[in-house]
Design an enzyme around this catalytic site. Structure first.
Site, PDB file in Angstrom:
ATOM      1  N   GLN A 156     -32.046 -21.143   5.429  1.00 14.87           N
ATOM      2  CA  GLN A 156     -32.810 -19.932   5.750  1.00 14.87           C
ATOM      3  C   GLN A 156     -33.279 -19.875   7.202  1.00 14.87           C
ATOM      4  OE1 GLN A 156     -36.060 -19.552   2.969  1.00 14.87           O
ATOM      5  NE2 GLN A 156     -34.758 -20.050   1.209  1.00 14.87           N
ATOM      6  N   HIS A 160     -36.368 -30.269  10.708  1.00 16.93           N
ATOM      7  CA  HIS A 160     -34.984 -30.707  10.772  1.00 16.93           C
ATOM      8  C   HIS A 160     -34.349 -29.922  11.912  1.00 16.93           C
ATOM      9  CE1 HIS A 160     -31.254 -32.374   9.682  1.00 16.93           C
ATOM     10  NE2 HIS A 160     -30.833 -31.496   8.792  1.00 16.93           N
ATOM     11  N   ASP A 164     -28.641 -38.008  11.026  1.00 16.20           N
ATOM     12  CA  ASP A 164     -29.016 -37.574   9.679  1.00 16.20           C
ATOM     13  C   ASP A 164     -27.793 -37.067   8.914  1.00 16.20           C
ATOM     14  OD1 ASP A 164     -31.258 -36.799   7.788  1.00 16.20           O
ATOM     15  OD2 ASP A 164     -30.317 -34.851   8.084  1.00 16.20           O
TER      16      ASP A 164
END
Lengths: 500, 490
Positions: free
Chosen positions: B110, B132, B217
């Site tokens: 989103q 993030h 990540d």
């Protein structure tokens, strides 16, 4: 008893423990228990904290590992209500909450599901729900209930399951006066249908229908060098028929203690709190209100606590006692929507909860549930200086010295380095009381502090609270249900009512 | 929007990838001062959003929640979460223009739409915070020049972020500042204050960069963390059933086995995990993992290369645009696998038995951790980042499998992780087909049945030395040491 009579006992639905040694992980062992329960008997298990009262009750419910000897004649349908089982149920509910790694917040299981999905006789369950006054709460999430309310759910589940053996570990703790009387009457109506075994720390709570008392004592032989650390042991040292007056008096003596010559360990001189303005009250709640959706728990409460005014707070289960206290301690999220003045701070103006907590010593059943970290007994006491659950900072020498004095006062010197989470409920409670008192806080909040304490330790704790009330540095706020646990020195009372 | 990483010169790419250091407690001496009196507005009232907000408020900060008008009008769960906890709730239009800091705690997917909505409403010189960096680094979101952009990412689920704070502690947290958006040079001060507000500074804070966070990540989550555990689960289960082991037992051994063996990893690295095995089993696990590493190395390289080049995020975003067609198809297929459909049997498996009968699982974890670490560091990612995104997080993901198997894992991890896991699993299952043909129940399901636990001294020394001298063990023992200093003094 010869082997022939023993054999007969088995045929007559007796429960028979023969030299039964039962261990519970590595923390506790019941040692060579010989005990017979016949179907028409109703027992109370009593004894000092840490002697294995709850362990013996649990052993009857099939918990623990039988190391030697035997336990025979346990019926198929056994129900047990205990703090351990309650804590387990709450932990399961909290685990569901962890579903939030999905970034959603779980709502928890509703009370109705907790009750009706788990019992045989739903009609009886429905009646009990009404008797226990839970009708208005059946749609609420189980984990939103108060301590007393979750206890009631446990009792309803057990009773409505029509057990053949009913084990109640401290069933009356945490219940308000009316519920207690109702439960006692209900249990009395069951005496011809089900044998009951109760763990009671308080002798004065023993129902009239109890026929026998079992007394357990700690059995701590001196450790030899090279011995494996095998935890504590408990032994059944006395069984008494209630008809036998002489034996009963002997038991009564065992459970009482003289509490003169007590002194409270000093505060830490190196630990200085910011000074409070003596002209301001410690706490002032103005029109305090707590509500979830449309349910109002606390309604427009005004309450001022002046320094040196010791208060007792009372009210039935679910009347919001714990909620009100958590407004003061800063643990309730709605403390930001209320007009609350504490220790010089008008809440919601940039103060942190740690600035509030530094002035408070606190003990409650909730705290004990939340105190689930592995740390030593001594560190639990020292954590009171930091208001933390567990220790995350190195402690000072003077803090360690004070903690040692507390351990000595509680008779727990030899357990300083033992892990806290392996102690019995009552022993944990004693340490948490010491944690609350250790820094001589300006406000000491004791929310039913004596839950789970045996008679001797209860007298010790009440005596300590009285001493603290006599001093000038600490103001005491005390919550309790028991009329006989009055504290002299408390002269202010606030009674909360239930809002539904 | 163009891939931001690819717009940078190599020198700058390498410099950014090389950022990651464990911060000293003294660096947090200013506490929450940098955020005192500022308005923090949270977007997204899920578990992270709500629990971070509760912590920040309890640290004396001003927190409110911006929700969509529908959520407010219909009194949706997000509205209840925020308002029952006594927070001010309002629409974007009402709250964002007043905000000094906007905390974007919505899911990755989103981000583009949220940031595009919020940015025009934000006041001059405010701060936008992410948890993030995907939106900035891979999607190339260009944030207004006057705004400061930071990242604060607690490395635990939201409920733990709250529970640890209430105890007086916190959870390990990663912070970063987006250098292109630090007009006033206050990004670091804000990020540190935010980490203090959530309690993270008590558990340890890593200072990283947006790029290092994203590239490491992505690599960790799609290979060792999710991909390897998913692939290993399916292969090990089918092998055990083929070998005649009770399916209920096999299901339990895998579902709870990852959690048990990686718990040992958490305490003492790969070395400790293998030390839990008998000497013959350890040597067996070592040999298997060497074989696995050789077979899988090209796959790990491909994943890292595709992440670095932007190919991975491009294909994933294409699938997003295609309503997640590939992903949803694969998710449905996972639900139909034998492992997923076989409930864990009602048998007791002791803690040690998970190791003894799960030698292949131990070997897979070792191979995956070491390969991911080696591939990341070879691509320019610093060892500290590589450690956290491989070894450190494996137990967290293993824990989700223990709860409800693979479906739960895939449902709980981020969109990016699940897509990466899909790619990995698709390639890895056929890749290991030949290897699996040689596997018998002695290394998965039953354990070695030896009369004698004897081993050759020289061989054991060789294996132990290889285990202990792997670079992931060196950085791991230092970082675990830092954490232990800060963590509970038992």
């Amino acid at each position: 008893m010869d082997s022939l009579t023993r054999l007969n006992d088995i045929h007559q639905n007796h429960i028979l423990l023969t030299k039964a040694t039962v261990s519970f992980d590595d923390r506790f062992t019941l040692s060579e228990i010989d005990w017979t329960i016949t179907p028409e008997q109703h027992w109370v298990i009593t004894g000092p904290n840490g002697a294995g009262k709850s362990a013996l009750a649990a052993a009857l419910a099939g918990i623990g590992d039988i190391q030697s000897g035997s336990i025979q004649g346990i019926p198929n349908n056994v129900e047990i209500v205990s703090f351990e089982a309650q804590a387990e149920l709450i932990a399961q509910e909290l685990k569901k909450d962890d579903a939030d790694i999905m970034d959603v917040i779980s709502l928890g299981t509703p009370v109705s599901e907790m009750i009706f999905d788990h019992c045989q006789d739903t009609e009886l369950a429905q009646t009990l729900v009404e008797k226990f006054g839970l009708s208005t709460l059946v749609d609420r999430a189980f984990r939103k209930l108060s301590t007393g309310e979750t206890r009631k759910v446990m009792l309803i589940r057990a009773l409505a399951n029509k057990p053949e053996l009913l084990i109640l570990d401290e069933p009356f703790d945490g219940l308000d006066v009316d519920t207690l009387a109702m439960l006692q009457a209900h249990l009395a109506s069951l005496i011809d249908t089900v044998p009951m075994v109760m763990v009671l720390n308080r002798f004065d709570e023993m129902p009239d229908f109890i026929t026998h008392v079992a007394y357990l004592d700690k059995d701590r032989p001196e450790k030899k060098r090279g011995d494996k650390q095998s935890g504590d042991k408990g032994r059944l040292t006395l069984t008494v028929d209630r008809q036998d007056n002489a034996a009963f008096n002997e038991l009564y003596q065992l459970l009482h203690l003289k509490t003169t010559d007590l002194s409270v360990p000093e505060a830490d001189p190196t630990n200085k709190l910011p000074a409070l303005d003596p002209s301001q009250p410690l706490v002032k709640l103005t029109q305090a209100t707590i509500q979830y959706g449309d349910t109002v728990i606390v309604d427009k409460l005004d309450w001022t606590i002046e320094r040196g005014q010791h208060w007792q707070l009372s009210g039935p289960n679910g009347s919001g006692k714990t909620c009100v206290l958590s407004l003061i301690t800063g643990d309730h999220p709605q403390c930001y929507t209320n007009d609350i003045f504490v220790f010089g701070f008008q809440r919601g103006n940039g103060e942190s909860i740690w600035q509030i907590k530094q002035f408070i010593g606190y003990v409650s059943t909730n705290l004990q549930w939340e105190y689930r970290v592995s740390t030593s007994c001594k560190n639990v006491i020292i954590s009171g200086f930091y208001d933390s659950i567990g220790m995350y900072t190195k402690s000072t020498d003077s803090q360690k010295k004070i903690a040692d004095q507390w351990l000595k006062l509680l008779g727990m010197q030899d357990r300083a380095d033992q892990p806290f989470n392996k102690l019995s409920y009552g022993d944990q409670r004693l340490l948490l009381i010491a944690r609350a008192m250790v820094k001589h806080p300006p406000l000491l909040i004791l929310d039913e502090p004596c839950l789970g304490l045996d008679d001797i330790n209860r007298q010790l704790v009440l005596a300590l609270i009285e001493k603290i009330c006599q001093g000038s540095e600490t103001t005491v706020l005390y919550v309790n249900h028991h009329a006989e646990d009055q504290i002299s020195g408390i002269e202010h009372y606030l009674a909360l009512k239930k809002n539904n | 929007m163009a891939n931001y990483f690819n717009t940078l010169p190599l020198r700058e790419q390498l410099a950014q990838l090389a950022q990651c250091r464990f911060m000293h407690t003294a660096e947090f001496a200013d506490g929450v001062e940098a955020l005192k009196g500022k308005k923090m507005v949270v977007i997204g009232c899920g578990a992270q959003g709500l629990n971070q907000g509760l912590n920040l408020r309890d640290s004396g900060l001003d927190v409110s929640y911006a929700l969509r008008p529908e959520a407010i009008e219909q009194k949706r769960q997000s509205w209840k979460n925020a308002s029952e906890n006594g927070f001010v709730v309002g629409t974007y239009e009402e709250l964002i223009p007043t905000a000094d800091v906007v905390l974007n705690l919505t899911p990755d997917k989103q981000h583009t739409s949220v940031v595009n909505t919020v940015m025009p409403l934000m006041k001059e010189g405010a701060c936008l915070s992410y948890s993030h960096g995907f939106n900035i680094v891979e999607e190339g979101m260009k944030v207004r020049d006057d705004l400061t952009v930071i990242m604060v990412a607690p490395k635990c689920p939201g409920s733990e972020v709250r529970a640890e704070y209430v105890r007086g502690f916190g959870v390990p947290t990663l912070i970063a500042v987006h250098e292109d958006n630090d007009p006033k040079g206050e990004g670091l001060a804000l990020a540190k204050a935010y980490a203090v507000g959530t309690g993270g500074h008590k558990a340890g804070v890593l200072m990283s960069s947006f790029i290092a966070e994203v590239k490491s990540d992505l690599m960790g989550e799609q290979t060792i963390l999710c991909g390897m555990l998913q692939t290993g689960s399916l292969l090990c289960f089918d092998k055990m059933v083929e070998e005649g082991i009770d399916p209920g037992y096999a299901s339990r051994l895998i579902q709870y086995g990852w959690e048990t063996v990686t718990e040992a990893l958490k305490y003492g690295g790969v070395t400790n995990m293998l030390d839990r095995l008998s000497n013959p089993a350890k040597i067996k696990a070592f040999d298997l993992s060497e074989e696995l590493k050789e077979i899988m190395r090209p796959l790990y390289n491909k994943h890292q290369d595709d992440i670095m080049s932007g190919h991975f995020s491009q294909t994933m975003m294409e699938d997003w645009a295609n309503d997640d067609a590939n992903l949803l198809k694969w998710r449905a297929e996972t639900a139909e696998t034998n492992f997923e459909k076989t409930p864990a049997g009602d048998v007791e498996i002791t803690e040690q038995e998970f190791f003894d009968n799960g030698i292949l699982m131990v070997a897979m974890v070792k191979a995956g951790v070491e390969l991911a670490f080696e591939t990341m560091t070879a691509a320019g990612i610093i060892a500290e980042s590589a450690y956290y995104e491989s070894l450190h997080e494996t137990p967290l993901i293993a824990n989700t499998i223990a709860r409800k198997k693979l479906y739960e894992m895939n449902a709980t991890i981020s969109d990016t992780a699940e897509y990466g896991c899909y790619l990995y699993n698709h390639a890895c299952v056929p890749l290991l087909a030949d290897f699996m043909k040689g596997i018998k129940s002695d290394v998965i399901g039953k354990g070695l049945s030896l009369d004698d636990n004897g081993v050759d001294n020289a061989r054991l020394i060789e294996v132990n030395t290889a285990l202990r001298s792997h670079p992931v063990e060196a950085v791991g023992s230092v970082l675990r040491g830092y954490m232990a200093d800060m963590k509970k003094i038992v």
